[in-house]
Design an enzyme around this catalytic site. Structure first.
Site, PDB file in Angstrom:
ATOM      1  N   ARG A 162       0.845  -1.182   0.000  1.00  0.00           N
ATOM      2  CA  ARG A 162       0.000   0.000   0.000  1.00  0.00           C
ATOM      3  C   ARG A 162       0.888   1.243   0.000  1.00  0.00           C
ATOM      4  NH1 ARG A 162      -1.699   0.876   4.330  1.00  0.00           N
ATOM      5  NH2 ARG A 162      -1.023  -0.875   5.592  1.00  0.00           N
ATOM      6  N   TYR A 212      -1.424  -3.674  -6.986  1.00  0.00           N
ATOM      7  CA  TYR A 212      -1.176  -4.391  -5.723  1.00  0.00           C
ATOM      8  C   TYR A 212      -2.429  -4.406  -4.836  1.00  0.00           C
ATOM      9  CZ  TYR A 212      -0.111  -5.384  -0.961  1.00  0.00           C
ATOM     10  OH  TYR A 212      -0.195  -5.924   0.284  1.00  0.00           O
ATOM     11  N   LYS A 268      -9.510  -2.170   2.110  1.00  0.00           N
ATOM     12  CA  LYS A 268      -9.134  -0.978   2.886  1.00  0.00           C
ATOM     13  C   LYS A 268      -9.926   0.255   2.448  1.00  0.00           C
ATOM     14  CE  LYS A 268      -6.050  -3.367   4.989  1.00  0.00           C
ATOM     15  NZ  LYS A 268      -6.266  -3.723   6.398  1.00  0.00           N
ATOM     16  N   HIS A 323     -10.284  -1.696  12.123  1.00  0.00           N
ATOM     17  CA  HIS A 323      -9.221  -2.568  11.613  1.00  0.00           C
ATOM     18  C   HIS A 323      -8.971  -3.662  12.659  1.00  0.00           C
ATOM     19  CE1 HIS A 323      -4.855  -2.682   9.803  1.00  0.00           C
ATOM     20  NE2 HIS A 323      -5.622  -3.613   9.298  1.00  0.00           N
ATOM     21  N   SER A 367      -0.959  -3.215  10.507  1.00  0.00           N
ATOM     22  CA  SER A 367      -0.720  -4.207   9.455  1.00  0.00           C
ATOM     23  C   SER A 367       0.520  -5.044   9.768  1.00  0.00           C
ATOM     24  CB  SER A 367      -0.511  -3.493   8.125  1.00  0.00           C
ATOM     25  OG  SER A 367      -1.578  -2.600   7.905  1.00  0.00           O
ATOM     26  N   CYS A 402       1.126  -7.293  12.055  1.00  0.00           N
ATOM     27  CA  CYS A 402       1.496  -7.482  13.468  1.00  0.00           C
ATOM     28  C   CYS A 402       0.850  -8.747  14.025  1.00  0.00           C
ATOM     29  CB  CYS A 402       1.075  -6.288  14.312  1.00  0.00           C
ATOM     30  SG  CYS A 402       2.125  -4.855  14.085  1.00  0.00           S
ATOM     31  N   ASP A 447      -9.199  -9.223   9.820  1.00  0.00           N
ATOM     32  CA  ASP A 447      -8.676  -7.893   9.469  1.00  0.00           C
ATOM     33  C   ASP A 447      -9.655  -6.741   9.743  1.00  0.00           C
ATOM     34  OD1 ASP A 447      -6.479  -6.387   8.404  1.00  0.00           O
ATOM     35  OD2 ASP A 447      -7.585  -6.114   6.544  1.00  0.00           O
ATOM     36  N   ARG A 489       1.842 -12.076  -0.307  1.00  0.00           N
ATOM     37  CA  ARG A 489       0.535 -12.337   0.291  1.00  0.00           C
ATOM     38  C   ARG A 489      -0.111 -13.602  -0.245  1.00  0.00           C
ATOM     39  NH1 ARG A 489      -1.720  -8.277   3.902  1.00  0.00           N
ATOM     40  NH2 ARG A 489      -0.176  -6.625   3.932  1.00  0.00           N
TER      41      ARG A 489
HETATM   42  C1  OXD Z   1      -2.976  -4.315   5.716  1.00  0.00           C
HETATM   43  C2  OXD Z   1      -3.670  -5.478   5.142  1.00  0.00           C
HETATM   44  O1  OXD Z   1      -2.054  -3.783   5.077  1.00  0.00           O
HETATM   45  O2  OXD Z   1      -4.505  -6.039   5.852  1.00  0.00           O
HETATM   46  O3  OXD Z   1      -3.347  -3.901   6.812  1.00  0.00           O
HETATM   47  O4  OXD Z   1      -3.406  -5.841   3.985  1.00  0.00           O
HETATM   48 MN    MN Z   2      -5.025  -4.951   7.632  1.00  0.00          MN
END
Ligand code: OXD
Ligand code: MN
Length: 596
Positions: free
Chosen positions: A72, A200, A209, A229, A251, A253, A280, A377
């Site tokens: 991102r 992406y 998002k 989130h 993100s 974590c 998420d 991913r």
């Molecule tokens: C992020 C995702 O970047 O969930 O938070 O992809």
């Molecule tokens: Mn996320």
């Protein structure tokens, strides 16, 4: 077009966009397997998708993004509200008129020679009162195939929409993948998203998002609900009751790992189970009984691949074994399967690294290079997940017992603490900080404030968002309001070693959290909130790894460090000037007074 819907707002918006981008063809995504299969084949014929070993990984594909387009891009993400003040000091802002003009100039004619895919999708179960509908136009088969995993797509969504114009417009144009002209723009007041020059995930799967957090957070503010989130997990206790927890982490974590946690042996024996509702995003509303209920608006997982393995997250790994898309991972050419750092200790010898360069993976690693991109991913259907909650499709959502905030902090934040009350909990979330990860472009490992893990995802002024949290709290009976906690799995000792084993053992902390919610365990009040007595965190089975002494030290509140933290918070709060909610100012004053 009339065949699929008679909705005038849909038809006229698409007509406008067709005139702008000028596709050669238009294809409506109808939600059938036949169409998806045909698109997979077409994607493979152009090299956009690579078909993997269909015996080992049925219906799985690999995709490589452009090398300049792997995460991102927060610096190029904009909230386009009428005034800059509405977007607030933590968002990039563009005036909507100027933004549309610039974006339309970039998008003009960009579908020439390409196909426009029209994706009707629902965030949340089709027809649920919690759910919202979007339509994404894209010129990318990769986007279509991902959206078909991550959302509920197809013509039944159009049926559910009927004639309503309450739907989110999304235009995605790959253009030339030019990083200098890459923009991810949200127009919350117009229910519109435009994303150009990227391919992406987080930049282009507009349901995620862009809609489910940025636009939806704004909608929630206006309509009296919340888009967060947050993962959602159900913890089944030995008494058979299931308690639901929503947890917000920045993100990369470990939200996916926590959401799919495998209980330690002793816990399993005692009857503990963990069920995943989401990994998420949560949409949260008050239910008729006065409690808060959450749904996961998504239908799949867009997880970070590196570090996912049989031990860290076997459920995520199993979720990727069928009908999944891998992005920017390495390929094992002998088996035509995928590999990433941390999958196992055997990098493929006959390999392609993530950009497609053929190499000897063992030698490549010996040179210190990654085979998979750190932000590579998997996109996996939720229904593959062995621990998917039976409530996943429940249109009413699940009742929330606790909110948990957390981040990556080598020092300072203790393993767990509880806020004194709702407003103090909002303060704890608002002042969260975490070391940055590879999920966004930019430096990794730098501590930054990331309120409620929403810094990159809040679609309006952050101070209004905090006020919204406080206002929601006012409507809740304190007995029914979720209790609010903060956790930190990432404390390190002076040698840089993690002090807490994490993963499945995090259940030991969740157990304490649920006991607190049920009023079954005491805690000690400290300057920052309620901390467990070390004896109340169950160490059975990890006594060798975590001594009582070391547990004590990760529960410790170091006043000197916290004084620095309070000064950092004060500095951060200055950004919000008069708009800072009084309740947060008070919490800061209390913290400072408590620290002496
Ligand atoms: C992020 C995702 O970047 O969930 O938070 O992809
Ligand atoms: Mn996320």
């Amino acid at each position: 077009m009339e065949n699929y819907t008679t909705n005038k707002s849909v038809l006229s918006w698409i007509e406008d966009k067709v005139a702008l981008v000028k596709p050669d063809n238009i294809v409506w995504i109808d939600g059938t397997n036949e169409q998806i299969e045909a698109l997979r084949a077409e994607g493979c014929s152009t090299g956009e998708m690579i078909k993997l070993n269909q015996e080992l990984l049925p219906d799985c594909y690999l995709h490589r993004t452009a090398v300049n387009d792997v995460a991102r891009v927060e610096a190029r993400t904009f909230i386009c509200t009428k005034t800059k003040a509405e977007a607030g000091p933590t968002n990039n802002w563009m005036e909507p008129g100027a933004a549309y003009e610039m974006l339309y100039d970039i998008a003009r004619d960009s579908y020439k020679g390409r196909t426009m895919y029209v994706i009707p999708y629902s965030m949340g179960p089709v027809g649920s009162k919690f759910s919202k509908i979007g339509i994404e136009l894209t010129d990318s088969i990769y986007v279509v195939l991902n959206m078909a995993i991550m959302t509920r797509t197809g013509l039944d969504v159009l049926k559910a929409l009927g004639d309503s114009d309450d739907w989110v417009r999304g235009l995605h144009c790959k253009c030339q993948i030019d990083p200098e002209k890459r923009y991810i723009c949200q127009f919350p007041q117009d229910n519109t998203i435009i994303s150009v020059n990227s391919g992406y995930g987080g930049n282009v799967l507009l349901g995620k998002k862009c809609f489910a957090l940025r636009i939806a957070s704004y909608q929630g503010w206006k309509e009296g609900w919340q888009a967060e989130h947050m993962l959602i997990l159900g913890l089944k206790k030995p008494d058979g009751q299931i308690r639901y927890i929503c947890a917000a982490f920045p993100s990369a974590c470990g939200k996916t790992n926590l959401a799919m946690l495998i209980p330690p042996e002793g816990y399993k024996k005692n009857g503990y189970e963990v069920w995943t509702v989401g990994d998420d995003i949560s949409w949260i509303r008050k239910g008729p009984d006065g409690r808060l209920y959450a749904i996961n608006p998504e239908n799949g997982f867009f997880g970070v691949a590196p570090g996912t393995n049989e031990k860290s997250n076997p459920n995520a790994l199993k979720s990727t074994m069928k009908g999944a898309i891998f992005t920017n991972v390495a390929r094992n050419l002998d088996t035509n399967t995928v590999w990433w750092e941390g999958l196992d200790k055997n990098p493929p010898v006959n390999a392609e690294e993530w950009t497609g360069i053929k190499c000897n993976g063992v030698e490549w690693k010996a040179e210190g290079k990654n085979l998979a991109h750190p932000n590579s991913r998997f996109t996996a259907p939720a229904k593959n997940c062995p621990c998917l909650s039976s409530e996943f499709e429940n249109p009413q959502g699940v009742p929330i017992s606790a909110f948990v905030f957390g981040g990556r902090r080598a020092k300072l934040a203790p393993l767990v603490y509880q806020s004194r009350d709702w407003n103090h909990g909002v303060f704890v979330g608002a002042t969260m900080a975490s070391e940055t990860t590879a999920a966004a472009a930019g430096a990794v490992g730098v501590v930054r404030r990331d309120p409620m893990a929403m810094l990159p995802f809040c679609g309006y002024h952050m101070a209004d968002y905090w006020q919204h949290w406080i206002d929601i709290g006012k409507t809740l009976d304190p007995d029914k309001a979720p209790k609010i906690f903060n956790v930190n799995w990432f404390r390190k000792d002076d040698e840089g070693n993690f002090m807490w084993p994490g993963f499945g053992d995090n259940l030991r902390v969740l157990e304490w959290i649920i006991k607190r919610c049920e009023g079954k365990v005491d805690a000690q009040e400290t300057a920052i909130g309620y901390i467990p007595y070390a004896k109340d965190i169950n160490r059975e089975g990890i006594e060798d790894e975590v001594s009582l002494e070391s547990l004590d030290s990760i529960l410790d509140v170091d006043k000197a460090l916290w004084k620095d933290e309070a000064a950092g918070i004060e500095e951060f709060f200055k950004k919000f000037g008069d708009k800072l909610p009084a309740e947060l100012k008070e919490s800061l004053a209390t913290l400072k007074a408590n620290l002496g």
